[in-house]
Design a protein around this motif. Structure first.
Motif, PDB file in Angstrom:
ATOM      1  N   ARG A   2       0.837  -1.201   0.000  1.00  0.00           N
ATOM      2  CA  ARG A   2       0.000   0.000   0.000  1.00  0.00           C
ATOM      3  C   ARG A   2       0.874   1.254   0.000  1.00  0.00           C
ATOM      4  O   ARG A   2       0.591   2.216  -0.727  1.00  0.00           O
ATOM      5  N   ARG A   3       1.945   1.206   0.809  1.00  0.00           N
ATOM      6  CA  ARG A   3       2.851   2.368   0.830  1.00  0.00           C
ATOM      7  C   ARG A   3       3.531   2.556  -0.511  1.00  0.00           C
ATOM      8  O   ARG A   3       3.697   3.692  -0.980  1.00  0.00           O
ATOM      9  N   ARG A   4       3.934   1.391  -1.132  1.00  0.00           N
ATOM     10  CA  ARG A   4       4.546   1.503  -2.470  1.00  0.00           C
ATOM     11  C   ARG A   4       3.559   2.096  -3.468  1.00  0.00           C
ATOM     12  O   ARG A   4       3.927   2.968  -4.278  1.00  0.00           O
ATOM     13  N   GLU A   5       2.311   1.621  -3.410  1.00  0.00           N
ATOM     14  CA  GLU A   5       1.306   2.144  -4.333  1.00  0.00           C
ATOM     15  C   GLU A   5       1.056   3.625  -4.078  1.00  0.00           C
ATOM     16  O   GLU A   5       0.897   4.412  -5.023  1.00  0.00           O
ATOM     17  N   GLN A   6       1.008   3.988  -2.784  1.00  0.00           N
ATOM     18  CA  GLN A   6       0.810   5.404  -2.456  1.00  0.00           C
ATOM     19  C   GLN A   6       1.989   6.241  -2.940  1.00  0.00           C
ATOM     20  O   GLN A   6       1.799   7.349  -3.461  1.00  0.00           O
ATOM     21  N   THR A   7       3.194   5.686  -2.761  1.00  0.00           N
ATOM     22  CA  THR A   7       4.388   6.402  -3.220  1.00  0.00           C
ATOM     23  C   THR A   7       4.369   6.550  -4.733  1.00  0.00           C
ATOM     24  O   THR A   7       4.669   7.622  -5.278  1.00  0.00           O
ATOM     25  N   ALA A  53       1.703   6.411  -6.635  1.00  0.00           N
ATOM     26  CA  ALA A  53       0.628   7.339  -7.007  1.00  0.00           C
ATOM     27  C   ALA A  53       1.062   8.785  -6.785  1.00  0.00           C
ATOM     28  O   ALA A  53       0.780   9.665  -7.608  1.00  0.00           O
ATOM     29  N   ALA A  54       1.743   9.010  -5.656  1.00  0.00           N
ATOM     30  CA  ALA A  54       2.240  10.363  -5.384  1.00  0.00           C
ATOM     31  C   ALA A  54       3.254  10.784  -6.442  1.00  0.00           C
ATOM     32  O   ALA A  54       3.266  11.948  -6.877  1.00  0.00           O
ATOM     33  N   ARG A 102       1.367  11.592  -9.505  1.00  0.00           N
ATOM     34  CA  ARG A 102       0.748  12.923  -9.361  1.00  0.00           C
ATOM     35  C   ARG A 102       1.782  14.019  -9.513  1.00  0.00           C
ATOM     36  O   ARG A 102       1.520  15.060 -10.118  1.00  0.00           O
TER      37      ARG A 102
END
Length: 421
Positions: A260-265, A267-268, A271
């Motif tokens: 999840r953190r990798r995906e958030q990273t 995604a960030a 962005r």
């Protein structure tokens, strides 16, 4: 008082055994005049006697203050006898008050294996000691290859640091001593992580507990917090299985969280890149717009068109046409107006000339009937209307109000106007 003494000829005597451990009878030492027996602890003279309950033991003629055997309490005396009797009932050779060859320890009860080797000490511990002292004494036995099972009548801090049975004496009659704490089972059913799992201490006769310990049916278990108790290997396996499942679940949870953190990273980062690209696109658009305005500077100067309203005017053009448009050059052929090329959206077709922005009204005498004229206000419309000599289609696209109106202009009555030829 103690259960053992030393005879000058027969050697060590144990009154808890029928033959005293040396093939002699109780009557040979009880109330025998002139017999000299010594305490194995302090060497002082002791005598054989039986209590009013029939318990045989030795007592000092003069109790020395520094002899442990002479000064042990009745509770300690009876508990260590019970430990020895229970071990013997389980089929093991057990001797009372046995010291090591080096004298660095003395066991209340020492149990021997089938080859005559000592392998476990049973210690009745009723006096205070610290957990560190309990571990030190246990380690002292371990260095000589002897395990220890401690027995206590009350809950003590040290009893959690070493393998201990907390026992209760019978209230009376022939009832056995009972183990209340120190022997535990693992309860976990069904074997899923959702089911509660716990260690629970069981109650059983002392003889049963010692039989299991001496036979190896149960063994020492140390919990994660350092607390020590006796349990069966099967319960340890269940606890390990539960721990493995918890570790796997935790690892899976950590991997999920990491993913999840990798995906958030990611995604960030996307962005950030998208924002950067948008910024570049905006910069490119600004530069392109600036270049376009510079390219059209001559048109603005020639027609008096306000450059600050050009973007809004362009949006009105696109909205009115419903097509994709691009601006061409000023065309002398069409009154120095700005050419507007258009194509249908979402097609690969080429652009065609669709309209002209602000042509010179005096150049409209030979104007193609299908070519629209685009102007920014009604002042321009009036000028074109005054000069019209042929039918014209005019779109008034007002950037300051956002309104769009469409007019068909017919020439004023008079001499026939020339037609495109």
């Amino acid at each position: 008082m103690g259960y053992t003494a030393v005879h000058p000829v027969w050697g060590r005597l144990d009154v808890s055994l029928n033959d005293l451990g040396c093939g002699r009878a109780w009557g040979e030492i009880h109330r025998v005049t002139g017999l000299r027996l010594a305490c194995p602890e302090c060497g002082g003279r002791v005598f054989a006697r039986a209590s009013r309950h029939g318990v045989r033991h030795f007592y000092h003629q003069v109790r020395p203050p520094d002899c442990e055997l002479a000064n042990e309490s009745p509770e300690h005396h009876f508990l260590k006898l019970e430990l020895a009797m229970a071990a013997r009932a389980a089929g093991w050779r057990a001797e009372l008050e046995v010291s090591s060859e080096t004298g660095n320890w003395r066991a209340d009860v020492l149990v021997f294996d089938d080859r005559g080797r000592p392998f476990m000490a049973l210690e009745a511990q009723l006096s205070p000691m610290t957990p560190a002292e309990a571990r030190m004494r246990t380690d002292r036995y371990a260095r000589d290859g002897v395990a220890v099972c401690w027995a206590a009548l009350q809950d003590r801090p040290w009893s959690r640091a070493v393998p201990t049975l907390r026992v209760t004496a019978p209230a009376g009659g022939d009832k056995p001593w009972t183990v209340r704490h120190g022997l535990a089972r693992y309860t976990w059913a069904p074997r899923t992580l959702k089911a509660k799992a716990t260690w629970e201490h069981i109650t059983c006769p002392l003889g049963d507990a010692l039989a299991w310990i001496l036979q190896g049916t149960v063994r020492v278990h140390t919990a994660v917090n350092g607390t020590v108790w006796w349990t069966a290997p099967a319960y340890e396996e269940q606890a390990l299985e539960r721990a493995r499942m918890e570790a796997e679940a935790e690892a899976a949870g950590q991997e999920t969280a990491a993913q999840r953190r990798r995906e958030q990273t990611e995604a960030a980062e996307r962005r950030r890149l998208a924002a950067g690209q948008r910024a570049l696109d905006r910069q490119a658009d600004r530069e392109e717009r600036q270049a376009e305005l510079q390219r059209l500077a001559g048109f603005f100067q020639h027609t008096g068109f306000d450059p600050t309203t050009w973007d809004t005017f362009t949006q009105l053009v696109r909205s009115a046409s419903g097509k994709t448009i691009v601006y061409g050059e000023q065309s002398p052929r069409y009154g120095n107006g700005l050419l507007v090329h258009a194509r249908t959206r979402e097609t690969d077709g080429g652009y065609t000339l669709a309209a002209v922005v602000c042509p010179d009204p005096h150049a409209l005498t030979r104007w193609p009937q299908n070519l629209d004229i685009l102007v920014p206000d009604h002042t321009w419309l009036a000028r074109i209307r005054t000069a019209a000599s042929i039918p014209l289609r005019v779109a008034v696209l007002e950037p300051r109000t956002g309104r769009s109106t469409f007019a068909r202009i017919h020439p004023a009555p008079g001499p026939a106007a020339d037609r495109p030829g």
